[in-house]
Design an enzyme around this catalytic site. Structure first.
Site, PDB file in Angstrom:
ATOM      1  N   GLU B  49      53.669  22.133  23.217  1.00  0.00           N
ATOM      2  CA  GLU B  49      55.001  21.538  23.236  1.00  0.00           C
ATOM      3  C   GLU B  49      55.962  22.693  23.013  1.00  0.00           C
ATOM      4  O   GLU B  49      55.938  23.319  21.957  1.00  0.00           O
ATOM      5  CB  GLU B  49      55.192  20.597  22.049  1.00  0.00           C
ATOM      6  CG  GLU B  49      54.450  19.314  22.105  1.00  0.00           C
ATOM      7  CD  GLU B  49      54.753  18.480  20.841  1.00  0.00           C
ATOM      8  OE1 GLU B  49      55.683  18.820  20.074  1.00  0.00           O
ATOM      9  OE2 GLU B  49      54.036  17.508  20.628  1.00  0.00           O
ATOM     10  N   ASP B  60      64.105  17.222  12.068  1.00  0.00           N
ATOM     11  CA  ASP B  60      63.278  18.340  11.639  1.00  0.00           C
ATOM     12  C   ASP B  60      63.521  18.730  10.193  1.00  0.00           C
ATOM     13  O   ASP B  60      64.645  18.711   9.708  1.00  0.00           O
ATOM     14  CB  ASP B  60      63.526  19.550  12.545  1.00  0.00           C
ATOM     15  CG  ASP B  60      62.850  19.370  13.896  1.00  0.00           C
ATOM     16  OD1 ASP B  60      61.626  19.132  13.902  1.00  0.00           O
ATOM     17  OD2 ASP B  60      63.541  19.446  14.920  1.00  0.00           O
TER      18      ASP B  60
END
Lengths: 424, 264
Positions: B49, B60
């Site tokens: 990814e 995140d």
């Protein structure tokens, strides 16, 4: 409480033809650009709000709080000495600065805190820029016995140190955010990270009419009381509607609240004033609607300040509360449809209006609201003699005295005990 | 059959899960990231990814935030993403891109899909785009032959898992816990339950991400999922250099090859 609202302060919450579609779209704007992990919570909130907004018990409870706790209705005050500088226009101020906690923010906060209780959640998180929303949230949480955590950009905790102390005094935990530009946008990022982790027990009490559906419509509705009251007061006290309504726009909650009182009056111009910072042409500003492009931030599609790669730009404004590179999606829609217009006011123009209102009317406005005041002076010159302008004075300026003292060089170091001054 | 389907079939034939590793493009530099992605694939990764660094990565944790920041401060541009994907594809590796929606929206959804496909990318993982808002992306991914990897979470209702699975292709991304990215000491026990629920709605392979950092974690997840996704732990390794990425990939690759027995 059959008598609640007989003075006309009843909160106008039920749906109108200005509502978004059921997924939160105002034309091409709005919606839900959010992680799947938060969709269940947004659905829960939508269901709870859709029930509450037509439930007489909820409306009465909200109305009672607005009246007996926040002090509504807020006054409508004419500002004749200030208006001497406005090209012959008459200027009226909707005095949201006189609400408990000193700004319009209390309206939305009381509504969402009530909803939090109805949803059975015990913990509230919120972001704050200038600290007004954080203080209002901490206040409502103290009132209702909710746990409260406020995220605030580190830069803003310094600009608004007094508000940090107020929030802590009210029992809230204040967490300085040290990522990104360390201002409002980053505080929202951090609050979202908390929310996705603690969503089962926590309500995110968003402070502006932006974000994912249902926040834009819900926050707007909790502030519609501003416009409804102001319209009635104009008719009662002045005998006519204003030619224009002026409000400052960061995320856009006070503006959307007052605009909605007049949105079905086509002859009333609705004008939003954005933070022009050092000037829109300098690139150092927060004038999202004047200079932004379509994008997706914090859950909604709206105008945004972004670079050619779609990275979000930092906004710049002397006003911490307007220092945000996005804007609520309904404002994007009102701009596109032409029902409202949006203009930029520089830091310098806003500070001139800040001082002028202080010295002509004895009212120290929030620097955010000073953008609307500066806009009203401009509108007055355009509309001319006999025109009537309504300004949403969204907050008071006590929190801004330190900033103003520096801007106008009001503190003589020789009078000071500590020659180093403050680091704020 | 898409390249991702072939990959999951091959892993299934070997009785193991696929190892999917995340690294941000441009971290610590554009060229370093290309090399680190190659190392990850050489050392046992089945798919990478490639993250598109974004200014406001709300899903995140601190590790990926810091890496994104560093990449952006180093001058990373979206065009560097495509050259990074191209370098993986040219070497025979498989790459999907993981990105927040605004950079795609701003680039133009169809143009982004076109350029990603031209670079040899296989699809997009979209952490802040749900199928409800994905009309443009559904059309563009069809037009350019890309896979659409949407996410499901422990909080997803049955109805939403079904809706998300129907809109997905390639694989379904199951987030193992409620929270942001970041290595954890234990794999959340919500992951197994979520995968079991998702199986009832789809025959797509299901990969599990968030919090996996060791060979033992990988073995545990491989016991119930078709793919094991590792992000923050690889980003931490990338900070320490090629050898660390190689060692972590090898440890995880061994892990996905010894799937833990599933409780009856």
């Amino acid at each position: 409480m059959a008598h609640a609202g007989q003075r006309g302060t009843a909160a106008p919450l039920p749906p109108t033809r200005h509502d978004p579609d059921e997924r939160g779209h105002f034309g091409p704007w709005g919606g839900r650009f959010m992680p799947e992990a938060l969709i269940a919570a947004l659905d829960e909130l939508s269901v709870a709000y859709d029930k509450a907004r037509i439930d007489p018990d909820f409306i009465n409870s909200f109305d009672r709080l607005l009246r007996d706790y926040a002090g509504r209705p807020s006054l409508l005050t004419e500002a004749p000495r200030f208006a001497e500088h406005a090209g012959g226009a008459r200027i009226f101020l909707k005095r949201e600065d006189l609400n408990h906690t000193g700004s319009h923010k209390i309206n939305n906060v009381l509504g969402q805190a009530l909803l939090t209780k109805r949803m059975g959640k015990q913990r509230v998180i919120a972001e704050t820029g200038a600290g007004q929303h954080g203080v209002a949230t901490a206040t409502a949480c103290a009132l209702m016995g909710l746990d409260c955590v406020i995220y605030m950009g580190e830069v803003d905790t310094r600009r608004q140190a007094l508000n940090v102390a107020r929030m802590r005094l009210l029992g809230a935990e204040v967490i300085p955010v040290k990522t990104g530009s360390r201002t409002l946008k980053d505080a929202i990022n951090e609050a979202l990270r908390d929310w996705v982790t603690n969503v089962a027990t926590t309500h995110y009490l968003l402070g502006t009419a932006a974000g994912a559906h249902p926040f834009p419509v819900m926050v707007r509705d909790f502030h519609r009381v501003i416009g409804i009251e102001a319209r009635r007061q104009m008719l009662e006290q002045v005998g006519r509607l204003p030619d224009a309504v002026a409000a400052c726009v960061g995320g856009g909650s006070n503006a959307i609240g007052i605009f909605h009182g007049f949105i079905d009056d086509p002859d009333v111009r609705l004008v939003g004033f954005e933070p022009g910072g050092e000037g829109v042409d300098t690139g150092r500003h927060g004038a999202t609607l004047s200079a932004g492009t379509a994008g997706v931030l914090h859950g909604a599609r709206s105008y945004l300040l972004q670079d050619p790669d779609g990275q979000i730009s930092e906004a710049h404004s002397i006003s911490a509360g307007l220092d945000y590179p996005g804007v609520g999606p309904e404002h994007s829609w009102l701009k596109d449809t032409g029902r409202a217009e949006y203009r930029a006011i520089t830091d310098a123009e806003a500070m001139d209006a800040f001082k002028l209102l202080s010295q002509t009317e004895g009212i120290i406005p929030a620097i955010e609201s000073a953008h609307a005041l500066a806009g009203a002076l401009r509108l007055g010159h355009e509309l001319g003699e006999g025109s009537v302008i309504l300004v949403n004075l969204s907050g008071r300026g006590d929190k801004d005295v330190d900033t103003a003292a520096k801007w106008f060089d009001l503190i003589d170091p020789a009078e000071h005990d500590s020659p180093d001054g403050r680091d704020g | 059959m898409s390249s991702l389907a072939t990959m999951f079939d091959a892993c299934r034939a070997e009785d193991r899960a696929a190892l999917i590793g995340y690294l941000p493009a441009g971290y610590p530099t554009v060229e370093d990231a290309k090399r680190l992605l190659a190392v990850l694939l050489d050392s046992g990764g089945d798919l990478v990814e490639v993250g598109l660094p974004f200014s406001d990565p709300v899903m995140d944790g601190p590790t990926i935030q810091a890496a994104s920041d560093r990449a952006l401060r180093g001058g990373f541009r979206v065009r560097d993403l495509f050259t990074t994907v191209e370098s993986v594809a040219r070497a025979g590796g498989r790459a999907v891109v993981m990105t927040y929606w605004n950079p795609v929206h701003h680039y133009g959804v169809d143009a982004f899909a076109r350029d990603l496909a031209a670079a040899g990318g296989l699809g997009l993982i979209t952490p802040d785009l749900v199928p409800d808002e994905a009309e443009d992306w559904l059309a563009a991914s069809e037009a350019h032959g890309l896979d659409r990897i949407f996410l499901v979470a422990p909080s997803s209702t049955e109805e939403r898992i079904a809706l998300t699975a129907r809109a997905s292709s390639g694989f379904l991304y199951a987030t193992s816990l409620m929270g942001v990215t970041g290595a954890r000491d234990v794999v959340s026990n919500a992951a197994g339950a979520l995968v079991r629920r998702a199986r009832a709605h789809t025959t797509l392979p299901i990969a599990v991400g968030l919090g996996v950092r060791s060979g033992d974690h990988a073995a545990e997840v491989a016991g119930f999922a078709d793919g094991v996704i590792v992000g923050s732990a690889f980003v931490t390794a990338a900070r320490d250099g090629e050898a660390a990425v190689r060692a972590l990939a090898a440890e995880l690759a061994a892990g996905v090859r010894r799937p833990a027995a599933q409780p009856a």
